[in-house]
Write a protein that holds these residues in place. Sequence first.
Motif, mmCIF file in Angstrom:
data_model
loop_
_atom_site.group_PDB
_atom_site.id
_atom_site.type_symbol
_atom_site.label_atom_id
_atom_site.label_comp_id
_atom_site.label_asym_id
_atom_site.label_seq_id
_atom_site.Cartn_x
_atom_site.Cartn_y
_atom_site.Cartn_z
ATOM 1 N N PRO A 196 14.743 61.487 32.652
ATOM 2 C CA PRO A 196 13.789 60.758 32.546
ATOM 3 C C PRO A 196 13.538 60.275 30.898
ATOM 4 O O PRO A 196 13.990 61.347 30.107
ATOM 5 N N SER A 197 12.883 59.309 30.738
ATOM 6 C CA SER A 197 12.683 58.998 29.373
ATOM 7 C C SER A 197 11.334 59.998 28.648
ATOM 8 O O SER A 197 11.226 59.961 27.467
ATOM 9 N N THR A 198 10.476 60.511 29.620
ATOM 10 C CA THR A 198 9.535 61.068 29.106
ATOM 11 C C THR A 198 9.098 62.332 29.992
ATOM 12 O O THR A 198 9.472 62.320 31.226
ATOM 13 N N THR A 199 8.384 63.401 29.341
ATOM 14 C CA THR A 199 8.214 64.719 30.191
ATOM 15 C C THR A 199 6.542 64.706 30.274
ATOM 16 O O THR A 199 5.919 65.725 30.953
ATOM 17 N N SER A 200 5.994 63.800 29.606
ATOM 18 C CA SER A 200 4.487 63.983 29.686
ATOM 19 C C SER A 200 3.722 63.629 31.138
ATOM 20 O O SER A 200 2.721 63.924 31.463
ATOM 21 N N LEU A 201 4.575 63.175 32.280
ATOM 22 C CA LEU A 201 4.391 62.978 33.574
ATOM 23 C C LEU A 201 4.171 64.502 34.177
ATOM 24 O O LEU A 201 3.638 64.433 35.400
ATOM 25 N N MET A 231 21.404 62.410 18.799
ATOM 26 C CA MET A 231 20.817 63.445 19.627
ATOM 27 C C MET A 231 19.786 62.664 20.508
ATOM 28 O O MET A 231 18.860 62.089 19.942
ATOM 29 N N VAL A 232 19.633 62.906 21.760
ATOM 30 C CA VAL A 232 18.467 62.288 22.414
ATOM 31 C C VAL A 232 17.844 63.341 23.504
ATOM 32 O O VAL A 232 18.244 64.379 23.607
ATOM 33 N N LEU A 233 16.361 63.269 23.600
ATOM 34 C CA LEU A 233 15.661 63.958 24.483
ATOM 35 C C LEU A 233 14.404 63.155 25.015
ATOM 36 O O LEU A 233 14.171 62.039 24.525
ATOM 37 N N PRO A 234 13.746 63.680 26.110
ATOM 38 C CA PRO A 234 12.754 62.942 26.630
ATOM 39 C C PRO A 234 11.641 62.962 25.582
ATOM 40 O O PRO A 234 11.351 63.959 24.980
ATOM 41 N N ALA A 235 10.818 61.966 25.507
ATOM 42 C CA ALA A 235 9.500 61.848 24.615
ATOM 43 C C ALA A 235 8.608 62.528 25.253
ATOM 44 O O ALA A 235 8.681 63.013 26.657
ATOM 45 N N GLY A 236 7.581 63.062 24.605
ATOM 46 C CA GLY A 236 6.417 63.424 25.160
ATOM 47 C C GLY A 236 6.485 65.038 25.315
ATOM 48 O O GLY A 236 7.518 65.644 25.072
ATOM 49 N N LYS A 237 5.286 65.400 25.939
ATOM 50 C CA LYS A 237 5.308 66.945 26.009
ATOM 51 C C LYS A 237 4.598 67.087 27.633
ATOM 52 O O LYS A 237 3.802 66.282 27.707
#
Length: 188
Positions: A89-94, A180-186
Amino acid sequence: MWSDNRTRKTFAIIVCLLVVGIVSFGSVIGSRIANAATTSPSHSHSASSTNVVTTNASTNVVRMSGSTDVITANASTFRVTSIDMYVTPSTTSLWRCGSYIQVTYNAVFHVVSGPNGGTIVFSYTTNNGRSQTMEKLTILPGQHLSNFTFTWQGSLPGDHTYPAPGGVLVTSPNTLRSQMVLPAGKCR
Protein backbone atom coordinates in the motif's frame (compact mmCIF):
# COMPACT_ATOMS: atom_id res chain seq x y z
CA MET A 1 -1.11 -11.46 -88.24
CA TRP A 2 -0.74 -14.60 -86.01
CA SER A 3 -2.30 -16.92 -88.52
CA ASP A 4 1.08 -18.16 -89.72
CA ASN A 5 2.18 -21.08 -87.51
CA ARG A 6 5.83 -20.33 -88.27
CA THR A 7 5.46 -16.75 -86.91
CA ARG A 8 3.96 -18.09 -83.66
CA LYS A 9 6.86 -20.52 -83.15
CA THR A 10 9.42 -17.82 -83.88
CA PHE A 11 7.71 -15.43 -81.47
CA ALA A 12 7.56 -18.13 -78.76
CA ILE A 13 11.27 -18.91 -79.22
CA ILE A 14 12.20 -15.20 -79.00
CA VAL A 15 10.13 -14.77 -75.81
CA CYS A 16 11.73 -17.85 -74.25
CA LEU A 17 15.20 -16.61 -75.14
CA LEU A 18 14.40 -13.20 -73.65
CA VAL A 19 13.15 -14.79 -70.41
CA VAL A 20 16.23 -17.02 -70.15
CA GLY A 21 18.46 -14.02 -70.92
CA ILE A 22 16.80 -11.85 -68.29
CA VAL A 23 17.06 -14.59 -65.66
CA SER A 24 20.72 -15.25 -66.50
CA PHE A 25 21.59 -11.57 -66.65
CA GLY A 26 19.77 -10.94 -63.35
CA SER A 27 21.65 -13.70 -61.53
CA VAL A 28 24.98 -12.43 -62.90
CA ILE A 29 24.18 -8.91 -61.68
CA GLY A 30 22.98 -10.27 -58.33
CA SER A 31 26.16 -12.26 -57.79
CA ARG A 32 28.31 -9.27 -58.73
CA ILE A 33 26.41 -7.10 -56.26
CA ALA A 34 26.85 -9.73 -53.55
CA ASN A 35 30.56 -10.03 -54.35
CA ALA A 36 30.93 -6.27 -54.34
CA ALA A 37 29.25 -6.11 -50.94
CA THR A 38 31.60 -8.68 -49.46
CA THR A 39 34.75 -7.26 -51.01
CA SER A 40 34.04 -3.57 -50.52
CA PRO A 41 36.25 -1.72 -48.07
CA SER A 42 35.04 -1.91 -44.50
CA HIS A 43 35.73 0.10 -41.40
CA SER A 44 37.06 -2.83 -39.44
CA HIS A 45 40.64 -3.54 -38.51
CA SER A 46 42.24 -6.93 -38.38
CA ALA A 47 43.95 -7.11 -35.01
CA SER A 48 47.13 -9.05 -34.52
CA SER A 49 47.79 -11.01 -31.39
CA THR A 50 49.50 -8.01 -29.81
CA ASN A 51 46.56 -5.62 -30.33
CA VAL A 52 43.89 -5.35 -27.66
CA VAL A 53 40.34 -4.69 -28.85
CA THR A 54 37.83 -3.13 -26.47
CA THR A 55 34.34 -1.92 -27.23
CA ASN A 56 32.64 1.02 -25.57
CA ALA A 57 28.95 0.07 -25.85
CA SER A 58 27.55 3.49 -24.97
CA THR A 59 29.32 5.31 -27.80
CA ASN A 60 29.70 2.47 -30.33
CA VAL A 61 33.43 3.16 -30.66
CA VAL A 62 35.92 0.32 -30.95
CA ARG A 63 39.37 1.15 -29.61
CA MET A 64 42.39 -0.81 -30.72
CA SER A 65 45.77 -0.40 -29.13
CA GLY A 66 48.18 1.23 -31.54
CA SER A 67 45.46 2.39 -33.97
CA THR A 68 42.73 4.95 -34.42
CA ASP A 69 39.13 4.60 -33.25
CA VAL A 70 36.65 2.77 -35.47
CA ILE A 71 32.99 3.71 -35.22
CA THR A 72 30.61 0.78 -35.60
CA ALA A 73 27.04 1.02 -36.85
CA ASN A 74 23.99 -0.57 -35.22
CA ALA A 75 25.95 -1.75 -32.21
CA SER A 76 23.00 -1.58 -29.81
CA THR A 77 23.96 -3.63 -26.80
CA PHE A 78 21.91 -5.08 -24.02
CA ARG A 79 21.59 -2.71 -21.04
CA VAL A 80 19.23 -1.45 -18.35
CA THR A 81 18.42 2.22 -18.96
CA SER A 82 16.21 3.00 -15.93
CA ILE A 83 14.17 1.48 -13.11
CA ASP A 84 10.77 2.65 -11.86
CA MET A 85 9.80 1.68 -8.29
CA TYR A 86 6.30 1.50 -6.80
CA VAL A 87 5.02 0.29 -3.43
CA THR A 88 1.61 -1.01 -2.33
CA PRO A 89 0.00 0.00 0.00
CA SER A 90 1.03 3.60 -0.47
CA THR A 91 0.49 4.44 3.22
CA THR A 92 0.52 2.61 6.56
CA SER A 93 -1.48 5.28 8.40
CA LEU A 94 -4.66 3.21 7.97
CA TRP A 95 -3.39 0.43 10.28
CA ARG A 96 -2.88 0.26 13.99
CA CYS A 97 0.65 -0.41 15.22
CA GLY A 98 1.04 -4.15 15.73
CA SER A 99 -1.19 -4.97 12.71
CA TYR A 100 0.14 -7.62 10.38
CA ILE A 101 0.44 -6.38 6.79
CA GLN A 102 2.14 -7.25 3.52
CA VAL A 103 3.95 -4.60 1.48
CA THR A 104 4.64 -5.25 -2.21
CA TYR A 105 7.54 -3.49 -3.92
CA ASN A 106 7.34 -3.38 -7.72
CA ALA A 107 10.42 -2.73 -9.90
CA VAL A 108 9.95 -2.01 -13.62
CA PHE A 109 13.19 -2.39 -15.56
CA HIS A 110 13.47 -0.38 -18.79
CA VAL A 111 15.93 -2.11 -21.13
CA VAL A 112 17.54 -1.96 -24.53
CA SER A 113 17.47 -5.65 -25.38
CA GLY A 114 19.93 -5.53 -28.27
CA PRO A 115 19.87 -8.20 -30.96
CA ASN A 116 20.16 -11.14 -28.54
CA GLY A 117 18.52 -10.05 -25.29
CA GLY A 118 20.32 -11.04 -22.11
CA THR A 119 20.08 -11.49 -18.36
CA ILE A 120 19.67 -8.76 -15.76
CA VAL A 121 21.54 -9.62 -12.56
CA PHE A 122 20.42 -7.56 -9.56
CA SER A 123 19.76 -7.60 -5.85
CA TYR A 124 16.75 -6.27 -3.98
CA THR A 125 16.27 -5.05 -0.44
CA THR A 126 13.26 -4.46 1.82
CA ASN A 127 15.27 -3.01 4.72
CA ASN A 128 17.12 -0.02 3.24
CA GLY A 129 20.06 -2.13 2.04
CA ARG A 130 20.96 -3.79 5.35
CA SER A 131 20.46 -7.12 3.56
CA GLN A 132 20.01 -7.98 -0.10
CA THR A 133 18.73 -10.92 -2.11
CA MET A 134 20.22 -11.74 -5.52
CA GLU A 135 17.94 -12.34 -8.53
CA LYS A 136 18.11 -12.71 -12.32
CA LEU A 137 15.66 -11.79 -15.08
CA THR A 138 15.90 -13.05 -18.66
CA ILE A 139 15.18 -10.42 -21.33
CA LEU A 140 14.17 -11.52 -24.83
CA PRO A 141 15.23 -9.75 -28.05
CA GLY A 142 12.84 -6.85 -28.69
CA GLN A 143 11.66 -6.67 -25.06
CA HIS A 144 11.69 -3.15 -23.56
CA LEU A 145 10.23 -3.65 -20.07
CA SER A 146 10.43 -6.29 -17.38
CA ASN A 147 8.58 -6.30 -14.08
CA PHE A 148 9.75 -7.80 -10.78
CA THR A 149 7.86 -7.76 -7.47
CA PHE A 150 9.08 -8.60 -3.99
CA THR A 151 7.39 -8.35 -0.58
CA TRP A 152 7.89 -7.61 3.08
CA GLN A 153 5.37 -8.86 5.60
CA GLY A 154 5.15 -8.50 9.32
CA SER A 155 3.67 -6.58 12.21
CA LEU A 156 3.92 -2.81 12.09
CA PRO A 157 6.22 -1.84 14.99
CA GLY A 158 5.39 1.11 17.22
CA ASP A 159 8.81 2.66 16.52
CA HIS A 160 7.88 2.86 12.81
CA THR A 161 11.07 1.10 11.63
CA TYR A 162 9.14 -1.18 9.27
CA PRO A 163 8.24 -1.32 6.49
CA ALA A 164 11.64 0.03 5.48
CA PRO A 165 12.72 1.50 2.15
CA GLY A 166 12.99 -1.06 -0.65
CA GLY A 167 14.74 -0.97 -4.00
CA VAL A 168 16.98 -2.77 -6.45
CA LEU A 169 20.63 -2.60 -7.49
CA VAL A 170 21.52 -3.86 -10.99
CA THR A 171 25.04 -5.30 -11.30
CA SER A 172 24.89 -6.73 -14.83
CA PRO A 173 24.84 -5.96 -17.78
CA ASN A 174 25.55 -2.50 -16.34
CA THR A 175 25.35 -0.93 -12.88
CA LEU A 176 22.23 1.00 -11.95
CA ARG A 177 20.51 1.74 -8.62
CA SER A 178 16.79 2.40 -8.27
CA GLN A 179 15.22 4.93 -5.99
CA MET A 180 14.20 3.58 -2.57
CA VAL A 181 10.45 3.53 -1.85
CA LEU A 182 8.30 2.83 1.20
CA PRO A 183 4.72 3.47 2.23
CA ALA A 184 4.11 6.96 3.54
CA GLY A 185 2.69 7.67 6.98
CA LYS A 186 2.95 5.87 10.30
CA CYS A 187 0.80 3.29 11.97
CA ARG A 188 -1.51 4.71 14.65
